[in-house]
Design a protein around this motif. Structure first.
Motif, PDB file in Angstrom:
ATOM      1  N   LEU A 131       0.824  -1.204   0.000  1.00 47.89           N
ATOM      2  CA  LEU A 131       0.000   0.000   0.000  1.00 47.89           C
ATOM      3  C   LEU A 131       0.859   1.255   0.000  1.00 47.89           C
ATOM      4  O   LEU A 131       2.006   1.256   0.441  1.00 47.89           O
ATOM      5  CB  LEU A 131      -0.912   0.018   1.229  1.00 47.89           C
ATOM      6  CG  LEU A 131      -1.944  -1.101   1.356  1.00 47.89           C
ATOM      7  CD1 LEU A 131      -2.718  -0.938   2.659  1.00 47.89           C
ATOM      8  CD2 LEU A 131      -2.889  -1.126   0.166  1.00 47.89           C
ATOM      9  N   SER A 132       0.267   2.355  -0.447  1.00 48.80           N
ATOM     10  CA  SER A 132       0.935   3.653  -0.379  1.00 48.80           C
ATOM     11  C   SER A 132       1.020   4.109   1.074  1.00 48.80           C
ATOM     12  O   SER A 132       0.328   3.588   1.955  1.00 48.80           O
ATOM     13  CB  SER A 132       0.158   4.693  -1.191  1.00 48.80           C
ATOM     14  OG  SER A 132      -1.097   4.962  -0.572  1.00 48.80           O
TER      15      SER A 132
ATOM     16  N   THR B 228      -0.147  12.942  10.208  1.00 47.85           N
ATOM     17  CA  THR B 228      -0.014  13.318   8.795  1.00 47.85           C
ATOM     18  C   THR B 228       1.428  13.258   8.300  1.00 47.85           C
ATOM     19  O   THR B 228       1.713  13.684   7.183  1.00 47.85           O
ATOM     20  CB  THR B 228      -0.556  14.749   8.570  1.00 47.85           C
ATOM     21  OG1 THR B 228       0.171  15.677   9.390  1.00 47.85           O
ATOM     22  CG2 THR B 228      -2.029  14.838   8.921  1.00 47.85           C
ATOM     23  N   ILE B 229       2.330  12.707   9.111  1.00 46.89           N
ATOM     24  CA  ILE B 229       3.741  12.689   8.720  1.00 46.89           C
ATOM     25  C   ILE B 229       3.934  11.825   7.471  1.00 46.89           C
ATOM     26  O   ILE B 229       3.381  10.735   7.350  1.00 46.89           O
ATOM     27  CB  ILE B 229       4.631  12.181   9.878  1.00 46.89           C
ATOM     28  CG1 ILE B 229       6.112  12.447   9.568  1.00 46.89           C
ATOM     29  CG2 ILE B 229       4.391  10.702  10.163  1.00 46.89           C
ATOM     30  CD1 ILE B 229       7.020  12.253  10.759  1.00 46.89           C
ATOM     31  N   GLY B 230       4.687  12.360   6.508  1.00 46.28           N
ATOM     32  CA  GLY B 230       5.003  11.615   5.300  1.00 46.28           C
ATOM     33  C   GLY B 230       3.912  11.607   4.254  1.00 46.28           C
ATOM     34  O   GLY B 230       4.072  10.981   3.201  1.00 46.28           O
ATOM     35  N   LEU B 231       2.797  12.290   4.501  1.00 50.30           N
ATOM     36  CA  LEU B 231       1.704  12.299   3.538  1.00 50.30           C
ATOM     37  C   LEU B 231       1.873  13.455   2.553  1.00 50.30           C
ATOM     38  O   LEU B 231       2.450  14.490   2.883  1.00 50.30           O
ATOM     39  CB  LEU B 231       0.363  12.437   4.258  1.00 50.30           C
ATOM     40  CG  LEU B 231       0.017  11.366   5.295  1.00 50.30           C
ATOM     41  CD1 LEU B 231      -1.390  11.602   5.833  1.00 50.30           C
ATOM     42  CD2 LEU B 231       0.138   9.968   4.717  1.00 50.30           C
ATOM     43  N   ASP B 232       1.360  13.261   1.337  1.00 51.03           N
ATOM     44  CA  ASP B 232       1.400  14.360   0.369  1.00 51.03           C
ATOM     45  C   ASP B 232       0.265  15.344   0.678  1.00 51.03           C
ATOM     46  O   ASP B 232      -0.609  15.059   1.510  1.00 51.03           O
ATOM     47  CB  ASP B 232       1.331  13.835  -1.068  1.00 51.03           C
ATOM     48  CG  ASP B 232       0.006  13.145  -1.401  1.00 51.03           C
ATOM     49  OD1 ASP B 232      -1.052  13.586  -0.903  1.00 51.03           O
ATOM     50  OD2 ASP B 232       0.029  12.158  -2.169  1.00 51.03           O
ATOM     51  N   PRO B 233       0.264  16.536   0.044  1.00 48.41           N
ATOM     52  CA  PRO B 233      -0.732  17.553   0.402  1.00 48.41           C
ATOM     53  C   PRO B 233      -2.178  17.074   0.314  1.00 48.41           C
ATOM     54  O   PRO B 233      -2.991  17.402   1.175  1.00 48.41           O
ATOM     55  CB  PRO B 233      -0.439  18.677  -0.605  1.00 48.41           C
ATOM     56  CG  PRO B 233       1.019  18.542  -0.890  1.00 48.41           C
ATOM     57  CD  PRO B 233       1.285  17.068  -0.882  1.00 48.41           C
ATOM     58  N   ALA B 234      -2.509  16.308  -0.719  1.00 53.28           N
ATOM     59  CA  ALA B 234      -3.893  15.823  -0.852  1.00 53.28           C
ATOM     60  C   ALA B 234      -4.229  14.855   0.279  1.00 53.28           C
ATOM     61  O   ALA B 234      -5.329  14.898   0.844  1.00 53.28           O
ATOM     62  CB  ALA B 234      -4.071  15.133  -2.206  1.00 53.28           C
ATOM     63  N   GLN B 235      -3.269  13.985   0.630  1.00 52.50           N
ATOM     64  CA  GLN B 235      -3.500  13.034   1.716  1.00 52.50           C
ATOM     65  C   GLN B 235      -3.618  13.749   3.063  1.00 52.50           C
ATOM     66  O   GLN B 235      -4.391  13.328   3.929  1.00 52.50           O
ATOM     67  CB  GLN B 235      -2.368  12.013   1.755  1.00 52.50           C
ATOM     68  CG  GLN B 235      -2.347  11.076   0.555  1.00 52.50           C
ATOM     69  CD  GLN B 235      -1.062  10.271   0.470  1.00 52.50           C
ATOM     70  OE1 GLN B 235      -0.025  10.656   1.004  1.00 52.50           O
ATOM     71  NE2 GLN B 235      -1.119   9.150  -0.214  1.00 52.50           N
ATOM     72  N   ILE B 236      -2.862  14.826   3.234  1.00 55.79           N
ATOM     73  CA  ILE B 236      -2.946  15.600   4.476  1.00 55.79           C
ATOM     74  C   ILE B 236      -4.337  16.202   4.641  1.00 55.79           C
ATOM     75  O   ILE B 236      -4.924  16.162   5.725  1.00 55.79           O
ATOM     76  CB  ILE B 236      -1.865  16.708   4.491  1.00 55.79           C
ATOM     77  CG1 ILE B 236      -0.482  16.083   4.705  1.00 55.79           C
ATOM     78  CG2 ILE B 236      -2.154  17.737   5.594  1.00 55.79           C
ATOM     79  CD1 ILE B 236       0.662  17.070   4.589  1.00 55.79           C
ATOM     80  N   VAL B 237      -4.887  16.745   3.558  1.00 56.41           N
ATOM     81  CA  VAL B 237      -6.236  17.313   3.616  1.00 56.41           C
ATOM     82  C   VAL B 237      -7.248  16.219   3.966  1.00 56.41           C
ATOM     83  O   VAL B 237      -8.149  16.415   4.793  1.00 56.41           O
ATOM     84  CB  VAL B 237      -6.600  17.985   2.280  1.00 56.41           C
ATOM     85  CG1 VAL B 237      -8.070  18.388   2.272  1.00 56.41           C
ATOM     86  CG2 VAL B 237      -5.726  19.212   2.052  1.00 56.41           C
TER      87      VAL B 237
END
Length: 319
Positions: free
Chosen positions: A133-134, A160-169
């Motif tokens: 998984l991602s 939210t560590i290591g997540l890209d901006p879309a994943q953070i939202v």
């Protein structure tokens, strides 16, 4: 839901935290902030019963973390910074394992797993191997395991560590949704996320609490002046602005916001919101106003101010 009173922890002669006290009410989302080595991880380890304190008390939903550690663990869903996943398992099999560890009734396991997978948006990867998984999906699986058993309190360490901006939202919105039914203590280094997600923040530095309040109130307390930004359709010179605004009570200073002359900062007193007066005076003078807004300190600026002030005070005391 979370009550911490006089919490202290020594590692040998070194004090990791000293006299830490705070509370988190039912239904609150509270950010737990501090630089590296400030004592966040030590506090979280005590709250999650990974280690005992040297002094003071910590209670979760009325249960003492030292005397009732098994009861405390039933009250908590914990997402560590490094998500503890068995990467060779499928998502569903892993969540079944977590449900068995948490002693979820066998008749309710399937329903509970479906509930947390839907809540965390991982139904479409239920049959996939976790290791494939991602990062974003693995973080969601970690959150799903914390939600198994529907604990009233969630402790999230850098969710939210290591997540890209879309994943953070996506994660931010999910945490807000969870805050409707859970009490959440969230540790994070991403301060804009904390400001947008949390009702209050607790700031710890060098093992001691230095501030507890909402981001907005901390800003008002620390910001010496209120500030307004004004923007014009075309450049305006300083003397013109000074002449227009000098009769408005509360205007303290005017400074350019860039080199174009079309944007300016106006420092004002905190006691009164004078934006309407400023707008009226500028428009009556015939100046074409295209922007007028308040400017507050960011949570990052508040954080840096408190941490550096604390370090400065300590150095003065040492002298």
């Amino acid at each position: 839901m979370i009550e911490v009173e006089g919490l202290t922890k020594y590692y040998g002669p070194i004090a990791a935290i000293v006299d830490v006290s705070f509370y988190v009410d039912k239904g609150e989302i509270v950010g737990f902030l501090g630089p590296n080595g400030a004592g966040k991880s030590t506090t979280i380890k005590i709250l999650t019963c990974y280690m005992p304190p040297s002094g003071g008390t910590a209670k979760i939903n009325g249960f003492d973390c030292l005397e009732d550690s098994l009861k405390v663990r039933e009250q908590i869903g914990y997402l560590p910074e490094n998500v503890p996943l068995y990467k060779e398992m499928t998502v569903r099999r892993f969540l079944e394992f977590v449900a068995s560890v948490k002693r979820v009734d066998k008749s309710a396991v399937k329903r509970e797993i479906n509930r947390v997978m839907e809540l965390c948006g991982i139904e479409d990867v239920a049959g996939r191997i976790i290791g494939n998984l991602s990062k974003g999906y693995r973080q969601r699986v970690g959150l799903a395991q914390a939600l198994i058993g529907n604990p009233p309190v969630l402790i999230l360490d850098e969710p939210t560590i290591g997540l890209d901006p879309a994943q953070i939202v996506e994660m931010r919105n999910l945490i807000k949704t969870l805050g409707q039914d859970h009490t959440i203590l969230m540790s994070s280094h991403i301060l804009p996320e904390v400001a947008q997600t949390c009702n209050r923040v607790i700031i710890i530095n060098k093992g001691r609490i230095v501030a507890i309040d909402s981001p907005e109130r901390l800003t008002r307390q620390l910001q010496k002046n209120a500030q307004i930004t004004v923007g014009f359709e075309s450049p305006v010179d300083h003397e013109t602005l000074k002449t227009v605004l000098r009769h408005i009570p509360g205007v303290r200073d005017i400074a350019p916001a860039g080199d174009s002359g079309a944007r300016w900062y106006i420092d004002t007193d905190h006691e009164k919101d004078i934006r309407a007066d400023v707008a009226k005076a500028l428009v009556e003078k015939g100046l074409r106003l295209v922007e007028l807004r308040s400017v507050d300190m960011s949570l990052e600026e508040v954080f840096m101010h408190l941490v550096t002030e604390e370090e400065y005070s300590s150095s003065v005391e040492a002298v």
